[in-house]
Motif scaffolding. Sequence first.
Motif, PDB file in Angstrom:
ATOM      1  N   ARG A   2       0.876  -1.196  -0.003  1.00  0.00           N
ATOM      2  CA  ARG A   2      -0.063   0.269  -0.063  1.00  0.00           C
ATOM      3  C   ARG A   2       0.817   1.218  -0.038  1.00  0.00           C
ATOM      4  NH1 ARG A   2      -4.765  -2.657   2.203  1.00  0.00           N
ATOM      5  NH2 ARG A   2      -4.525  -4.364   3.196  1.00  0.00           N
ATOM      6  N   ARG A  91      -9.171 -17.466  -6.578  1.00  0.00           N
ATOM      7  CA  ARG A  91      -8.056 -17.561  -5.724  1.00  0.00           C
ATOM      8  C   ARG A  91      -7.947 -18.360  -4.930  1.00  0.00           C
ATOM      9  NH1 ARG A  91      -6.151 -11.537  -4.532  1.00  0.00           N
ATOM     10  NH2 ARG A  91      -4.136 -12.943  -3.922  1.00  0.00           N
ATOM     11  N   THR A 122      -8.932  -8.917  -4.343  1.00  0.00           N
ATOM     12  CA  THR A 122      -7.950  -8.074  -3.671  1.00  0.00           C
ATOM     13  C   THR A 122      -6.912  -7.602  -4.711  1.00  0.00           C
ATOM     14  OG1 THR A 122      -8.734  -9.184  -1.671  1.00  0.00           O
ATOM     15  CG2 THR A 122      -6.674  -7.839  -1.762  1.00  0.00           C
ATOM     16  N   GLY A 123      -6.489  -6.220  -4.795  1.00  0.00           N
ATOM     17  CA  GLY A 123      -5.541  -5.813  -5.665  1.00  0.00           C
ATOM     18  C   GLY A 123      -5.431  -6.136  -6.895  1.00  0.00           C
ATOM     19  N   TYR A 124      -6.766  -6.162  -7.506  1.00  0.00           N
ATOM     20  CA  TYR A 124      -6.907  -6.556  -9.262  1.00  0.00           C
ATOM     21  C   TYR A 124      -6.009  -5.600  -9.842  1.00  0.00           C
ATOM     22  CZ  TYR A 124      -9.272  -6.873 -13.897  1.00  0.00           C
ATOM     23  OH  TYR A 124      -9.342  -6.966 -15.012  1.00  0.00           O
ATOM     24  N   GLU A 126      -2.936  -5.410  -9.986  1.00  0.00           N
ATOM     25  CA  GLU A 126      -1.483  -5.423  -9.632  1.00  0.00           C
ATOM     26  C   GLU A 126      -1.042  -6.844  -8.886  1.00  0.00           C
ATOM     27  OE1 GLU A 126       1.160  -2.916  -6.527  1.00  0.00           O
ATOM     28  OE2 GLU A 126      -0.723  -2.290  -6.942  1.00  0.00           O
ATOM     29  N   GLN A 127      -2.116  -7.625  -8.386  1.00  0.00           N
ATOM     30  CA  GLN A 127      -1.796  -8.895  -7.531  1.00  0.00           C
ATOM     31  C   GLN A 127      -2.255  -9.870  -8.409  1.00  0.00           C
ATOM     32  OE1 GLN A 127      -0.776  -9.552  -4.464  1.00  0.00           O
ATOM     33  NE2 GLN A 127      -0.830 -11.338  -5.184  1.00  0.00           N
ATOM     34  N   ALA A 130      -5.664 -12.022  -8.982  1.00  0.00           N
ATOM     35  CA  ALA A 130      -6.887 -11.211  -8.561  1.00  0.00           C
ATOM     36  C   ALA A 130      -7.850 -11.007  -9.714  1.00  0.00           C
ATOM     37  CB  ALA A 130      -6.361  -9.785  -8.011  1.00  0.00           C
ATOM     38  N   GLY A 164      -5.478  -2.316  -7.185  1.00  0.00           N
ATOM     39  CA  GLY A 164      -4.199  -2.081  -6.523  1.00  0.00           C
ATOM     40  C   GLY A 164      -3.877  -0.693  -6.922  1.00  0.00           C
ATOM     41  N   TRP A 198      -5.779  -0.713  -3.036  1.00  0.00           N
ATOM     42  CA  TRP A 198      -5.657  -1.630  -1.926  1.00  0.00           C
ATOM     43  C   TRP A 198      -6.633  -1.146  -0.901  1.00  0.00           C
ATOM     44  CZ3 TRP A 198      -3.208  -6.165  -2.729  1.00  0.00           C
ATOM     45  CH2 TRP A 198      -2.163  -6.369  -3.771  1.00  0.00           C
TER      46      TRP A 198
END
Length: 443
Positions: A2, A91, A122-124, A126-127, A130, A164, A198
């Motif tokens: 973050r 996930r 969570t963090g779509y 970037e993660q 996600a 994200g 985030w």
Amino acid sequence: MRRRLATAAGALLAIAASLLAVPSTAHAQSQAEQGFHVSDGRLLDANGKDFVLRGVNHAHAWYPTRTPQALKDIKALGANSVRVVLATGDRWTKNGAADVAAVVTQCKQNRLVCVLEAHDTTGYGEQAGAVSLSRAVDYWLSIQDVLKGQEKYVILNLGNEPHGNSGYTAWTSDTQNAIKRMRDAGFDHTLMADAPNWGQDWAFTMRDNAAKVFAGDPDRNTVFSIHMYGVFDTANEVNDYLNRFTSQHLPLAIGEFGNAHSDGDPDEDAIMAAAQRQGVGYLGWSWSGNGGGVEYLDLATDFDASRLSAWGRRLFEGANGIKQTSREASVFASGPADGSCAVSYRLSDWGSSFNADVTIRNTGTTAVKGWRLDFAFPGQQKINSAWNARTAQDGSQVRATNESWTETIPVGGSVSFGFNGSSTGTNGVPASFALNGVGCAKS
């Protein structure tokens, strides 16, 4: 990861009065009959009573066997709500319809408002792994049958931290589209929309577009959720963010926050004080089971309610904390009318220790399913252990709630529970008792 915002945000988006228009009177009444609804920036329950979230997050997706006891413990500590982590199957292993139905039932049994959230977003962007908000809507559609009829007890959090720090400018259109699909599919629940970045909205995408998103909900029944970690490490940052919403009469909740984090040290005292002052709900992260270096965010050590961490004690017992500020949703106040219950309290006193046997009789005309008995000790008594009920004590105030096997008090029937305690000075019988908020006769 973050990130903090390094520079000040731009000017607040101007808001046309038409964006904050409310639904028609007939539609607003329909929403109120169905469940939670938003009015003038406030979250109201199905009885039209103001409801402010005061609860915690629980990671059901990863610890499903812990959930029944966790919800009991969270309630016993005074919470009025719980945000439940669910997995869409993208996930983590999917929490299917039967599982979600069981969670909702357990929330209701414990008189907790259930905020259900899809965590795989969570963090779509970037993660790795996600998924999009659109995919989260697919999940809600797949379990819609068990959510219908639960609008009085359940809030649907569309997707956790849905962007994200990459591609987060798509948050506005993605959230609008998700809300539209939910409403087109017939979901009448209050919806909760998490912020991007985030969850911390350091670029102020949610803050500056919330009015547009709210106006795009045909039900005008969306609550926005900010997650407060390292970005919110000063009182000025906390107060400014909350003020931007409350001054515009836009509904906001603090869906997650902690007392420490790897991206900075959030000012939890300022967060809780500001939330209480402005009537904003909050949900602390999280009950237990954190890993990956953030184990310090566990409120209870190893899911043991008797071993609260420093963070747990702060959240539940501290200034502006849950025990001090939580108020149960009025939809659970379904107990007997005044005079249709009676309580007997039999005391066995041995000086410094005592036993009390309590019997609740239903003298009314309807069964009581799920109960809470409130009373105050007349002296310096302290409960050590209890049976057939769960007890929570705050000074002289005591709250006893049912176990699963003592949940129902049939018409003309009774339930009994007891406890062992210690005392100093003169012991005695409490002066009055209230069952689900309504006074009972003493017998």
